[in-house]
Each structure stands twice: as C-alpha cells, then as structure tokens.
Write a protein that holds these residues in place. Structure first.
Motif, PDB file in Angstrom:
ATOM      1  N   CYS A 298      11.146   4.975  13.852  1.00  0.00           N
ATOM      2  CA  CYS A 298      10.325   4.868  12.735  1.00  0.00           C
ATOM      3  C   CYS A 298       8.834   5.373  13.013  1.00  0.00           C
ATOM      4  O   CYS A 298       8.365   4.942  14.130  1.00  0.00           O
ATOM      5  N   LEU A 299       8.617   6.457  12.338  1.00  0.00           N
ATOM      6  CA  LEU A 299       7.258   6.955  12.734  1.00  0.00           C
ATOM      7  C   LEU A 299       6.166   6.253  12.409  1.00  0.00           C
ATOM      8  O   LEU A 299       5.038   6.523  12.911  1.00  0.00           O
ATOM      9  N   GLY A 300       6.148   5.450  11.463  1.00  0.00           N
ATOM     10  CA  GLY A 300       5.459   4.392  11.058  1.00  0.00           C
ATOM     11  C   GLY A 300       4.083   4.980   9.900  1.00  0.00           C
ATOM     12  O   GLY A 300       3.792   6.357   9.905  1.00  0.00           O
ATOM     13  N   SER A 301       3.548   4.183   9.063  1.00  0.00           N
ATOM     14  CA  SER A 301       2.443   4.823   8.463  1.00  0.00           C
ATOM     15  C   SER A 301       1.433   3.570   8.145  1.00  0.00           C
ATOM     16  O   SER A 301       1.994   2.495   8.257  1.00  0.00           O
ATOM     17  N   ALA A 302       0.142   3.808   8.026  1.00  0.00           N
ATOM     18  CA  ALA A 302      -0.887   2.641   7.844  1.00  0.00           C
ATOM     19  C   ALA A 302      -0.482   2.112   6.412  1.00  0.00           C
ATOM     20  O   ALA A 302      -0.993   1.024   6.116  1.00  0.00           O
ATOM     21  N   ALA A 303       0.304   2.728   5.335  1.00  0.00           N
ATOM     22  CA  ALA A 303       0.631   2.244   4.063  1.00  0.00           C
ATOM     23  C   ALA A 303       1.737   1.252   4.192  1.00  0.00           C
ATOM     24  O   ALA A 303       1.760   0.549   3.153  1.00  0.00           O
ATOM     25  N   GLU A 304       2.345   0.966   5.298  1.00  0.00           N
ATOM     26  CA  GLU A 304       3.627   0.195   5.179  1.00  0.00           C
ATOM     27  C   GLU A 304       3.339  -1.324   4.930  1.00  0.00           C
ATOM     28  O   GLU A 304       4.193  -1.951   4.486  1.00  0.00           O
ATOM     29  N   VAL A 305       2.144  -1.597   5.476  1.00  0.00           N
ATOM     30  CA  VAL A 305       2.006  -3.227   4.955  1.00  0.00           C
ATOM     31  C   VAL A 305       1.695  -3.519   3.649  1.00  0.00           C
ATOM     32  O   VAL A 305       2.296  -4.457   3.241  1.00  0.00           O
ATOM     33  N   TRP A 306       0.948  -2.434   3.071  1.00  0.00           N
ATOM     34  CA  TRP A 306       0.861  -2.551   1.498  1.00  0.00           C
ATOM     35  C   TRP A 306       2.180  -2.519   0.826  1.00  0.00           C
ATOM     36  O   TRP A 306       2.262  -3.149  -0.099  1.00  0.00           O
ATOM     37  N   ALA A 307       2.848  -1.396   1.265  1.00  0.00           N
ATOM     38  CA  ALA A 307       4.135  -1.098   0.821  1.00  0.00           C
ATOM     39  C   ALA A 307       4.842  -2.405   0.656  1.00  0.00           C
ATOM     40  O   ALA A 307       5.610  -2.783  -0.507  1.00  0.00           O
ATOM     41  N   TRP A 308       5.155  -3.164   1.603  1.00  0.00           N
ATOM     42  CA  TRP A 308       6.033  -4.374   1.796  1.00  0.00           C
ATOM     43  C   TRP A 308       5.371  -5.406   0.953  1.00  0.00           C
ATOM     44  O   TRP A 308       6.098  -6.210   0.465  1.00  0.00           O
ATOM     45  N   GLY A 309       4.218  -5.601   0.891  1.00  0.00           N
ATOM     46  CA  GLY A 309       3.439  -6.373   0.127  1.00  0.00           C
ATOM     47  C   GLY A 309       3.761  -6.156  -1.499  1.00  0.00           C
ATOM     48  O   GLY A 309       4.242  -7.005  -2.398  1.00  0.00           O
ATOM     49  N   LEU A 310       3.723  -4.763  -1.940  1.00  0.00           N
ATOM     50  CA  LEU A 310       3.975  -4.665  -3.199  1.00  0.00           C
ATOM     51  C   LEU A 310       5.498  -5.017  -3.399  1.00  0.00           C
ATOM     52  O   LEU A 310       5.901  -5.232  -4.625  1.00  0.00           O
ATOM     53  N   VAL A 311       6.462  -4.546  -2.508  1.00  0.00           N
ATOM     54  CA  VAL A 311       7.776  -4.794  -2.721  1.00  0.00           C
ATOM     55  C   VAL A 311       8.025  -6.492  -3.029  1.00  0.00           C
ATOM     56  O   VAL A 311       8.811  -6.637  -3.686  1.00  0.00           O
TER      57      VAL A 311
END
Lengths: 847, 535
Positions: free
Chosen positions: A18-31
């Motif tokens: 998983c290369l990861g991204s800074a947006a992933e925390v936001w993404a899972w919040g939206l999910v």
C-alpha cells in the motif's frame, strides 16, 4: 488504513503493498458517512427492507472500494534476493597483538562495529544471504566455529578474546586459508584483517595478487602494543647433556618477577628484581633420566604467568635395575651401563630405569603389587627375564612358567606351557622339497607324490605351504600360499604334474629354503637318497622321506627325522613326528649344549655353552635369535616388540647366564641388552625438541651416516599404545629434519617414546614432557610493538581494501527492478459498477 | 486503463438511464361492469427510457460528478506513470574478452552466452519506450579497449568481442566501467564477465554485474620458484605451484629442461585447499617448460616456459680472509650477499645483504652469556654451555644502523647482532687455527648464521604462459579459476526501470476523494428531503 492491515499478503509470487496517500483518512471518514446515510435512507423507506438493504450494501461497497483506491494498493513482484556475500574476519592471535589486551579488545569491538554498520546497510531481504566467519592466525591458521550471520559475527567480535596468545603470527597461512574458503563462495566476498601487522612469515606479492584477481578486498583494523613484552623474553637449556651433570638454564627477562624451574617433583624459584632493560637469568638443575628430558620455566609477574617447556637431549649410560645374581652385570662397561642391584623384597620404581633384569627369580620373590608396577613401566622400560638353571625336576614347571602365570604373560616373548602348544599349535609354514631327478622315475616318483599328498592332507587353512622341486638345480616351485582348500587342490594338481629327469643337486634348494624360516616352520625333504651329502642343512626341523630303501647319506640327526617309505610305500600309513601332538612333558632340557644362532641381529653369539634351557615356545611375533643345537629347536634367547603397544620390548634367556656372560661373551650380553633398550646408538642423531606454543617442533640432525638405506621417519608412542606420526621435512637452513608434534594437554608430566626409523635401524628415545603451565609466550615477536604500517598499507593498496580504523565498509546493493502492478483501475471499475447496480436496484421491485 | 475508463463510462450511462426513466403506466383495477361498454384502446409503443427531465436532477448530478472525478483520477494516474519513465537511457557494456571467456560449458562458450546477454540488453532498451537511447561497448582483456558504439539492432561486432589470449581482473573491469562517457550519456553500465561480482558505486550510472558461465573444472600452473643447493646438503630444486579449481589436481606434470623431460609428482598444498605443488630437479641453466595434462577447462594455463640462469650453488661475495669460501658456494658478485670482515667493510657495503665478522674469538670475552633473543635458525645449533666456556670478545664498534643485538655478554657487549632488511648479521669471525672449543664454536656460529642469511625460501622466477597455439598469454593465471561457482544472473529489466528522479506526489487520490464526497452529497441530498420522490 484498511489496506495496510493486509500489506504483505502474498499472491502468485506477488505481495500486496500500500503506497498510501494523505487523503486516505479523509476517504475513510467519508465512507463511514456514506454507509451511515445509505442505511438511514434504506431504513426510512420502510418498504421492501431487504431490497433497501441490498441497495445500501452495494452503495457502501462502492464507497469502500473508492477509499481503498486512495490507499494506492499495488501488487509488488517479490524482489529477488540478492546473492549476499561472505565476510571472513582474520584475527591476529599472536602475543604482540594481544600484549595490550585493551587495545586488542578495542580493535575487535571496532571490527564488530564495522560489521554491524555494514549489516545495517543490507536490505532486509538480502540479510539472510550474508554470512560471516572468524579465523585465527598465530602459529598456524584455524577457523573458530563455523559460518554465522553477520549479526552473530558482530557480537562474537565484540566479546571474543584470545586466551592463550601465540608466540608467532603466520599471516600468510591465514590469508591462504581464507582465500581458499572464499573461493568457494558466491556473491560479494571480503576479508577483515584485525592485526598489528607483525608477522613471522613473509607475505609474497603473489598471494595479494590472488586476492586482487579474485576481487576480494582485505580491509584492516589495526591495534598494537605500546611497548615490547615484559617478563620472559627468551630461554635456552642447551641442546645436550650427560646424565647427572649440571644443566644450566639461561633466560632473558624484562621487568620484575619470579622465575620458577619446574621439574615435576621439584621446583627451583628465583626472584628477579625490576629492570627496565633486558636482563639475563640463570637456573641450574640435574636431570636423572636419559632421552629428551623436558623442564618447565615459568615466570610470574604483575602481568600474569608465562611459561615455556625446554628440552635437552640427555645421554649417558643405560640405567639397569638388576634383580637376582646376574654376575655378568658387574662386568658391564660403566661408560655404557649403569647397573643397580635391586632388592626384590623392596624393589625400586622400575620406570626410573631403562631396563629391568630379573635373573632366576620367580614372581613370588617380589611384592604382589610389583608385577602390576612392572607391567605399567613396560612402556619405555625394557624387561629381561633370565630363567636360570633347572628348578627341581625336569618335568616340573620352571621359573619362566611362573611368570607366564602372571599379568605379564601377554607381553612375554615365550609361552612355556607345552599343553597349550599341543592343543592349538600356531600357524605353521610347511616347505616340501622333492627330488625329481632321473633316478626318481617310475614308482619312486609316485611314492614321492603320495608322500606329498599325505603332507597336504594334514594342513590347516591357517598354515602355509610351498613345494620346491629340484633335480640338477632348483626348478619352478609351487609358491608359498595359505593352505586354503583351493591352494591344496592346486598343490595336488602341481604334484601330479611332476616328472622325473636330470641329475640330483639338492644344495641350491636347501639354501633357498632358508627364506621360509619362521618360528613355526617345518620342512619335508623327499628323495631317493641317491646323491652326495649336501654341505648345507635346512634351518628348520626337517622330515627326510626316502622313497627308496636307502638311508640318506647325511647326518640326519642334524635335520630332524628320517622315514623310509620305499618305492611303493603307502604314505598314508606313515607317521610323521611333526604332525603328531607334542607329547613333551618336560619343562627343562638338559644337558649342556652350544646354542645355534638363527636370528638376524648381529653380535648375539656368545660362543658359550648353556647349561640347559627351559622348554618354551616363542610367540608368533617374537624373534628367536638362538635355538637349541638339536631338534626340536627350542629357543634360547628370544625377544619381542609388542605389536599393539610398541613401546614394550621384552626378552627372555631360557637358560642360566653365568659369569662367563660378563667375560668372553660380554659383547653378546651387551647386544642382547641393547635390543631391549631401544636406544642403542645415542650418538646417531642430534635431536632437539622446542616448545612453540600449543605444539612442539622436533629437529633431527643425522650425526652418523645411516647403516641401512631408507628415509628417516619419526613417531611418538604414548603409554596408552597410541602413536602420533610426525611428518618430517628437511630444512636446509637448520640442516635438520623438522616436524611438529601435537601433544594433548595433561595435568601431569607425560612420558613417551620418540621412535626414529631409518631403514631397519630403529632408535627409541624416551621423552619426558613436563607438566604444562601457562602457554608458552616467548617468541620472535616479543620485542615487536606498535603497528607495522608498511605491511598494513601494502596489503590495503594491493587488495583494494580499506583502513577500517578510519572508514566503514559501504554496501552496494545490486540494482534490481521493483515491479508494482497498481490495483486502482480494478477498484475504480468495481466501485462504479457497484454504484450503478445500487442505483438500478432501487427500481427493481417498484410497481 | 482504457477498460477501466469504459467501465466508469458505462456505469455513468446506466445511472443516467436510470434517472431518465418514465414512470410506468398506472395499474388500473377494472371492474367487471366495465366490460359492458367497450374498453378504451390500450396505449401502444410505450418506452421505458425517454429523453426527459431527470427525475432527481440534483442526485444525478452528484453521481455524475463522482464518475467524472473517477475518470479524472484515472487520467491523472496514467499521466503520472508516463512521467516516471526516463527521457534517456545510455548503456555501457563492459565486455570481458579474457581467455577464460572461450571456455565452453553446457554446449556453448561463455563468449556466446555473453553475446546473448548483450542482445537481451539491447532488446530491453528497445522496448523501454524511451525516446533517447545509446549503447557503447568496451572490451576488456589485460587492457581496456576503445569505446565502440553499438546499434540497437543488427549484428554485433563479433571481432571486437572475441576472447583474447590474455588474463583479466575485476579491477580492470571496474576501471572500464568508471571511464568517462564517450558521447553517450550513461545511465547504466552492464559488466558481462565470468568473474565474480564487485560492489562499486560508479557515481551516477547504475552498475549491473552479470557473472556468466557455469563451473568448469580446471588445473593451472601458477608459479615456478627455484631453490639453490644449500651448502651441498640439498640438491637445487624447482618448485612448481598451481591451482585446481572445481576438480582434483592431476597426479603429475612434465618438466622439460636442459637434461630432458622429468615427471614431477603433484602434491596438494597442505596450507590451502585448491593449491598444489610439485618438486623437480634443477639441472642447470637453460630453458625449462612445464606442462600439465591437457583436457581441462582453460587450456591457456597448462604450459609455462622460463629461462633459468641461476648457478647450481648459492653464490656469495666472499671477502673473508680467515676462512676460504666453501666449495659448495659459488663465487658471487656485487648482487650477491657479502661475507666480509669488519676491517674491510666499506660504508656502501652496509646497504647490501651482509655478513660481517669481527675477531671475537681472538681474545677472551666476558664470563657469562647475557641477555639474548631466540632465533631458531641462528642459535639452535649453538651449545650455550660450550659457548660460555669460551665466550668471544664483543663487537668492538658501535652497531651499524638497523642492527639489533641478538646476544650480549653479561657486561653488555654485543656478541651477535642482526638486521632484518636488508638481511644482515654480525658474528665473531670463524677461524680454523683456533684451539678447541673456540674453533668449533666459531664455525658452528658462522655457518648457522650464513645459512640463516643466504638460504632463503625458493625464489619465484618470471614465467611465460604458452597457449595451445604457441602464442604467449599474459597473466594466464588470472583465468585459472574457471571452476568457481556461478553467480546469479543480472536483472536486465533494471535497464528499462523507472527514472531515478524522485516522483511528485500524485494528485489522483484527491480526485477519488472528491468522487466520494460527491456520493456523500447525493446521500445527504436525499436525506434532506422529508420523503423520497423516487423509490
């Protein structure tokens, strides 16, 4: 977040990453919000709840897939493991390096640190492919443990200490062994040399060229002592001494301490006052045994204990311990013999003597435990029994029989019990001489053939047989072979093929038969007795069989037995005395006789009559030097070297040895004693033995020309019967044959026997190894100190190495492609497909 | 990637279509009474999808926005991938042309395998999708050849890549790898050789070390050394040394000298595995050729030749008046060790290997031996007890530079001194006219010292390796270890790998986040209504 929980999962040779991204925390919040909203909407509709739940689930799946996309999952092709490599640490074990223990330990720690730093640069997947090994070089080169991981190697280096530094450092041997090790390795290879650069064997550029050609760099960590060694610097005892004379031990020391000369049972101590310069010391003692005698010189100072074994060759008259009358002993020349009379009731320790003579004394004359003492001392101390004259009646066991009853029986050269001999005779060597001259034609030859077959029929597989036909001269023989059934069949076919022709001249064949002489030989001579009496006589009991009606022309009593078989005699019916059980019941043969010399050893003929002998039978491996003049050939003087414990030499004279053996027969007496001594020629070699730390170096210089041709060989025999071979090579600088002896450590003084053999000449020299103390540390590097920068820099330059005191080893990772297969296209497609399904699912059941 | 975009587009279309649906005709419950008059005509040509105002425009716009963000993310990711590709690839092939590359294993020579690797490298570059490409090749034997440009396709210059009758070493290959670029901006250096890999940082280009060739057993001659007769005690010997790699050493070799051929038995070197030696008789000056049995991996190291001119006996420059030169020593000159007396010593002689004697036994010395150092060669034959009875007088002058005392008397006078480099010894002079034990002592000490000084280990001689074609092979010994284990093949895919330039952080995950936000917006819109318009 979620992807990371599954990172590393393998699939078809690939791993999830998983290369990861800074947006992933936001993404899972939206999910989370989307899922919540989906299910609220589904719940609020209140109709068709299953369908609403399906719609919400599909929508949620789509949202989660999109969130996963943001984590940038990839399938990473498993990176191929690198080839790894090998680091061999070559550690100086010499005294000069370890003199300053703190500096040496610091160098090892630095080496360990460099290994750890190098290891830290290695990618995780390659770490297991790297191996390390530790090797020492001092007197020689040797590996310490096997291959290990670099982590272990680093720890080992930080903790390793050489407990017993060695007097020299053979860097060349260390590098050669290291190169041989690394040549069999794949991947990157390197050497870490930890040393002060002082080496006792010159390094040749060719060896460094080999490292360069193989691309193996030698990186170096250095340390050196700040000052020359203190304490014992050198010691010498002198190469040779006479028995009992003063021995002066000279040494060189630096600094204060206590010098101790240790001879096992005694010690001489000298205090040395402090000195900043080299200083000579002298200690003196006496040595009471012949051979290579060792003493131990120790030196105790504030720096600890040092020690060195020193050997000198002690020559002198052989020490004889004589029990019994032995009147000849007093006549032995004092230059060569030092006889001491012993009291059988209070006998001294036999191990302190070169030879023990027991003249006409039974075991009962000694304390009961002394027989065991004699057996223990037999390794190195010769034993010589003289039976003496008749004891009691001839049909009573004699003195030698009493000794056969003791624990010494296995090492005695004879067996005196006729019953044992008759029950199971030892292997016999049978030789059949047969006349095939023209006069043997017709029935005589047939009679001879039947006699041969009768002899063959009485042989056992453990016997040997040879057939020597003769006419004008010796004819093609049937070669000597073990009397197996196949051999006997072949011998019978050979016999059947014999034919008569020519004259009769048995002399050559009788002379040829001499080479078949052994302790248990028996000859058969078959002829028609139609020849001139031969000059020669067989040297074994001979049964002469006449196949005519004539008696043999020679004095058959000197041969053995005569049998008249006749021209058509029935050989199967004749009785041959040799094959009949020996019905002897006498233990002593009288009267006086002149022994016949049969052995190979010169100078044993005393030209003296013997007043009868005890009847005995030589052991199969014994050497019978003289026998009774008349058959049967009972031994007179016989001796043997034990085949399993080759340090044991025993002899027996089966008759009495009176004063004449110290007079006209003195030379023969000395010859017999010399055989049992084992070191008959003390001036043949100059022998030196040096303590080189952990092992001993033997130097043998020939002083007298060898009497028999052959290469000099050496071995060390130990009291337990084991032997240590010594590989000798000639050193032209020293003019001596050199070889090293490894001696296992022992808490006590050890005795051994150095056996030097050149052709048939064997010298057995007693050796005393002193009780070991601290390991020897004197040597050529005692006054070296500091670091040999010339050599160090030469090695680094020649091998493309690094000075690890200043630099660390860089790891160069072989470049490899990391292939990532991104999963986001799949996940995006999946997400929107789910989304479309979710939208359409709303309509499915709408009426 | 296209297929993913297509999936997204279809998804969007489906969602659009769903929103474009017309409501179904109402379901009507008809009573039986209606059958009495004729029923009205049923509507014909009903279409489920119609171009009409979407039923929930705001929700649809949210969904379409999500699809749009998804497509944007796809496009951005593709652009990122293309940006990671390098603009240029420059490859240098360092090609081992040493003799061992002609060794065959597995049915083909190492050179053939190496050429295949070059072809494979060219193919990787050609398929890399990079606009700017260049390849150059350096052949390396004993020396480094010129840089030759290589085309991406077409035949390779076989003549410039053929094995040479020379030996190579890893350092030379690395030197070629480090050479400045010759018109081709280098990104990678590929070393193709049968030598083991060498770690190196080329300061820019990536180094790939491709060790080719399986192990093939070989025996080779390595060195020839000569040991002269020592005082006539030994015969002059030739010591031949060699290596065996991947196979046992042969039982013997043949040395042909002025006296004809002789078989020398080969013994394994006890000091190191993989080495061996053989001892042969030196029959005087002349040409010597040693030959191993043929038929092993590398034939270039099976024969050596040399011219030996050493006299049969050791030579010394004997200028000693108290003792004639022993017959077993040859008369030497200025290049040989000097044996002289203190009175005749010239200052320049101190620079030579030197044995300097002084009249020590002419007068009585001190009573006792003082401090001494151990020296097996020098002092082991000396009986200290005998020496102390007739101790010589000490050296009557200051010790020359470099000499250290080996033995002194108890008054501090130096009796014996030694120098390590160049070898030197100072000893009491030997005298035949002295009484015993001085005579024997002086001779023992002198000859022990002389042996220590001049009897050196066998001296290596310059040798030539001769190939099967009778041509000399420089440094053929470097090629002997053809039995070394094979290394792992290099990963040529590295040549087309990503640029070393660090990538910028991708934007596309934020576009996906925006898609999620759009989906959430759609949900929130629907939640905001009191009741769903659409089911």
């Amino acid at each position: 977040m979620i992807c990371a929980r599954f990172q590393g999962i393998g699939f078809a040779g690939q791993q999830l990453d998983c290369l990861g991204s800074a947006a992933e925390v936001w993404a899972w919040g939206l999910v989370a919000l989307i899922i919540a909203a989906s299910f609220v909407l589904g719940w609020r509709a209140r109709r068709k709840p299953a369908l609403r739940l399906l719609t919400a689930a599909l929508f949620s799946l789509a949202a989660m897939a999109l969130a996963l996309v943001i984590e940038q999952p990839v399938l990473r092709q498993s990176a191929a493991e690198g080839e790894g490599g090998t680091i061999v640490v070559l550690l100086d074990a010499s005294e000069s390096f370890w003199r300053d223990g703190d500096a040496a330990s610091a160098a090892l720690s630095r080496g360990g640190q460099r290994v750890a730093q190098f290891q830290a640069q290695i990618p995780a997947q390659d770490a297991a492919q790297w191996q390390g090994a530790l090797r020492l070089f001092g007197q020689n080169s040797r590996a310490i443990g096997g291959e290990t991981s670099l982590a272990n190697l680093s720890v080992t280096l930080r903790n390793y200490r050489v407990a017993a530094p060695e007097p020299t450092s053979d860097l060349r041997a260390g590098l050669m062994a290291t190169l041989a090790t690394l040549r069999s390795k794949t991947g990157q290879r390197m050497v870490m040399l930890i040393s002060d650069g002082w080496t006792s064997a010159a390094l040749d550029d060719a060896l460094l060229d080999d490292f360069r050609t193989e691309g193996i760099p030698i990186h170096i960590v250095t340390a050196g002592a700040a000052a020359p060694a203190a304490g014992l610097i050198a010691a010498d005892i002198g190469p040779e001494h006479r028995l009992g004379e003063w021995v002066i031990l000279r040494g060189t020391v630096l600094g204060a301490g206590e010098a101790v000369l240790d001879q096992g049972e005694s010690q001489i101590v000298t205090q040395i006052t402090d000195s900043r310069h080299l200083r000579a010391i002298r200690l003196s003692t006496r040595l009471s045994n012949r051979g290579l005698q060792g003493v131990r010189l120790g030196f105790t100072s504030d720096l600890g204990q040092q020690g060195k074994s020193l050997f000198t060759l002690v020559r002198g008259p052989a020490r004889l311990l004589v029990f019994g009358a032995a009147p000849w002993a007093d006549a032995l020349p004092t230059a060569r013999w030092q006889p001491e009379r012993g009291d059988p009731a209070a006998p001294p320790d036999p191990a302190a003597y070169d030879l023990v003579v027991i003249d006409a004394l039974a075991p009962s004359a000694f304390p009961a435990d002394y027989i065991e003492t004699l057996l223990a001392a037999a390794d190195g101390t010769g034993l010589f029994w003289i039976n003496g004259g008749l004891r009691g009646a001839v049909d009573q066991p004699q003195i030698i029989s009493d000794w056969n009853e003791t624990v010494l029986n296995p090492i005695l050269p004879v067996d005196s019990d006729p019953r044992i001999f008759v029950q199971e005779p030892p292997p016999r060597d049978i030789v059949i001489m047969v006349d095939v001259s023209g006069s043997m034609g017709g029935t005589r030859l047939g009679s001879a053939q039947s006699a041969i077959n009768a002899i063959l029929s009485q042989l056992r597989p453990r016997d040997t047989v040879a057939i020597l036909p003769f006419a004008d001269g010796a004819l093609r023989p049937f070669a000597q072979a073990a009397a197996s059934p196949a051999t006997l069949d072949a011998a019978r076919r050979y016999t059947a093929g014999l034919s008569a022709g020519g004259g009769t001249a048995p002399a050559d064949t009788i002379r040829d038969s001499a080479k078949f002489v052994s302790n248990y030989c028996a000859f058969f001579f078959i002829s028609d007795a139609d020849f001139e009496p031969p000059q020669a006589a067989p040297q074994c009991f001979t049964t002469a069989i006449s196949v005519s009606d004539s008696h043999f022309p020679m004095d058959i009593s000197k041969w053995g037995e005569e049998i008249l078989l006749g021209e058509s005699g029935n050989a199967g019916a004749i009785s041959m005395r040799y094959f009949k059980p020996d019905e002897r019941t006498e233990f002593f043969r009288q009267p006086r006789f002149r022994p016949v010399m049969t052995g190979a050893e010169p100078g044993l003929d005393g030209n003296t009559d013997v007043e009868g002998i005890a009847t005995s039978y030589p052991r199969a491996d014994a050497k019978v030097e003289s026998v009774h003049a008349d058959p049967p050939p009972d031994p007179v003087f016989v001796w043997r070297r034990d085949s399993s414990r080759t340090g044991i030499v025993t002899g027996a004279f089966l008759g009495p040895m009176g004063a004449e053996w110290g007079g006209q027969s003195l030379a023969a007496t000395e010859a017999m004693l010399n055989l049992l001594l084992g070191w008959p020629d003390q001036d043949k070699y100059l022998i030196r033995l040096s303590d080189i730390g952990g092992s001993y170096r033997l130097a043998v210089t020939e002083i007298k020309q060898a009497t028999t041709p052959g290469t000099l060989s050496a071995s060390m025999l130990w009291p337990d019967g084991s032997a240590t071979g010594i590989s000798l090579h000639f050193d032209p600088r020293l003019g001596a044959n050199m070889g090293d002896v490894i001696v296992s450590r022992s808490e006590t003084t050890r005795r051994a026997m150095l056996v030097l053999q050149q052709g048939a000449d064997i010298q057995r020299i007693p050796v005393t190894f002193p009780r070991p103390g601290p390991d020897s540390i004197s040597g050529s590097e005692r006054l070296d100190h500091g670091i040999n920068l010339n050599l160090i820099s030469h090695i680094i330059e020649s091998s493309n190495g690094l000075a690890l005191d200043q630099q660390e080893i860089r790891f160069y990772d072989p470049p490899m492609v990391v292939k990532n297969s991104p999963l986001y296209p799949f996940l995006l497609a999946f997400a929107f497909a789910m989304l479309a399904l979710a939208v359409w699912s709303r309509e499915l059941k709408i009426r | 990637m296209i297929w993913a975009a297509a999936v997204l587009a279809i998804s969007a279309l489906l969602m659009l279509l769903w929103h474009m649906q017309k409501p179904r005709p109402r379901r009507i419950a008809i009573s039986f009474a209606r059958f009495v008059p004729p029923l009205p005509q049923a509507p014909a040509g009903w279409s489920r999808i119609a171009l009409t105002r979407p039923r929930d425009l705001s929700a649809l716009l949210c969904l379409l926005a999500a699809v749009g963000f998804g497509l944007w993310a796809l496009l951005d990711a593709g652009r990122n991938y293309r940006a990671a590709l390098p603009d240029h690839l420059g490859l240098r092939v360092v090609f081992d042309r040493s003799g061992s590359m002609a060794v065959a294993d597995g049915g083909e020579s190492r050179q053939t395998r190496a050429l295949k690797q070059v072809e494979a490298a060219r193919l990787v570059l050609a398929n890399a999708g990079v606009g700017s490409l260049c390849i150059e090749m350096l052949g390396v034997g004993a020396a480094i050849g010129p840089a030759l440009p290589l085309a991406l396709t077409g035949p390779l210059p076989a003549d410039d890549m053929a094995p040479l009758s020379e030996g190579a070493e890893p350092a030379r290959l690395l030197e070629a790898a480090r050479r400045p670029a010759n018109g081709c901006a280098l990104t990678h250096v590929l070393v193709i050789t049968d030598l083991p890999p060498q770690p190196a940082d080329l300061g820019g280009p990536l180094l790939l070390w491709d060790q080719i060739g399986a192990a093939v057993g070989n025996n080779g001659l390595r060195a020839l050394a000569l040991r002269p007769s020592a005082f006539g005690q030994t015969t002059p010997e030739i010591r031949l040394e060699g290596v065996n790699s991947g196979r046992d050493a042969p039982p013997a070799l043949v040395l042909t000298g002025p006296a004809g051929p002789q078989n020398a038995v080969i013994y394994p070197d006890p000091e190191a595995e993989g080495r061996w030696y053989a001892i042969a008789v030196y029959n005087g000056a002349g040409e010597y050729t040693a030959r191993l049995p043929a038929g092993d991996g590398y034939p270039g190291d099976d024969r050596i030749s040399t011219r030996l001119d050493m006299p049969l006996a050791l030579a010394v420059d004997w200028q000693l008046g108290t003792l004639p030169r022993p017959a077993s020593l040859a008369a030497g000159g200025a290049a040989d060790p000097l044996v002289t007396e203190l009175a005749q010593l010239a200052p320049q002689d101190l620079a030579r290997p030197l044995m300097l004697t002084y009249p020590g036994f002419d007068s009585k010395g001190a009573a006792r031996i003082g401090p001494f150092r151990e020296s097996l060669a020098l002092l082991s034959a000396l009986n200290f007890d005998a020496l102390e009875v007739a101790l010589p007088a000490p050296y009557p002058a200051p010790l020359p530079p470099g000499f250290v005392p080996m033995m002194t008397d108890d008054q501090g006078g130096v009796l014996i001194a030694q120098r390590a480099d160049p070898p030197g010894l100072i000893l009491p002079a030997p005298r035949l006219d002295l009484p015993e034990p001085q005579r024997s002592l002086s001779l023992t000490l002198f000859f022990s010292g002389l042996a220590d000084l001049i009897v050196t280990p066998p001296r290596a001689q310059a040798i030539r390796w001769i190939g099967p074609d009778e041509a000399p092979i420089p440094d053929a010994w470097r090629e002997s270890l053809t039995g070394r284990p094979a290394g792992a093949p290099a990963d040529l895919a590295v040549l087309a790998g990503s640029s070393a330039t660090p990538q910028q952080l991708p934007f596309w995950p934020w576009a996906v986040l925006a898609a999620l936000a759009a989906l959430l917006a759609e949900k929130l819109l629907r939640l905001a209504r009191r009741r769903e318009v659409l089911q």
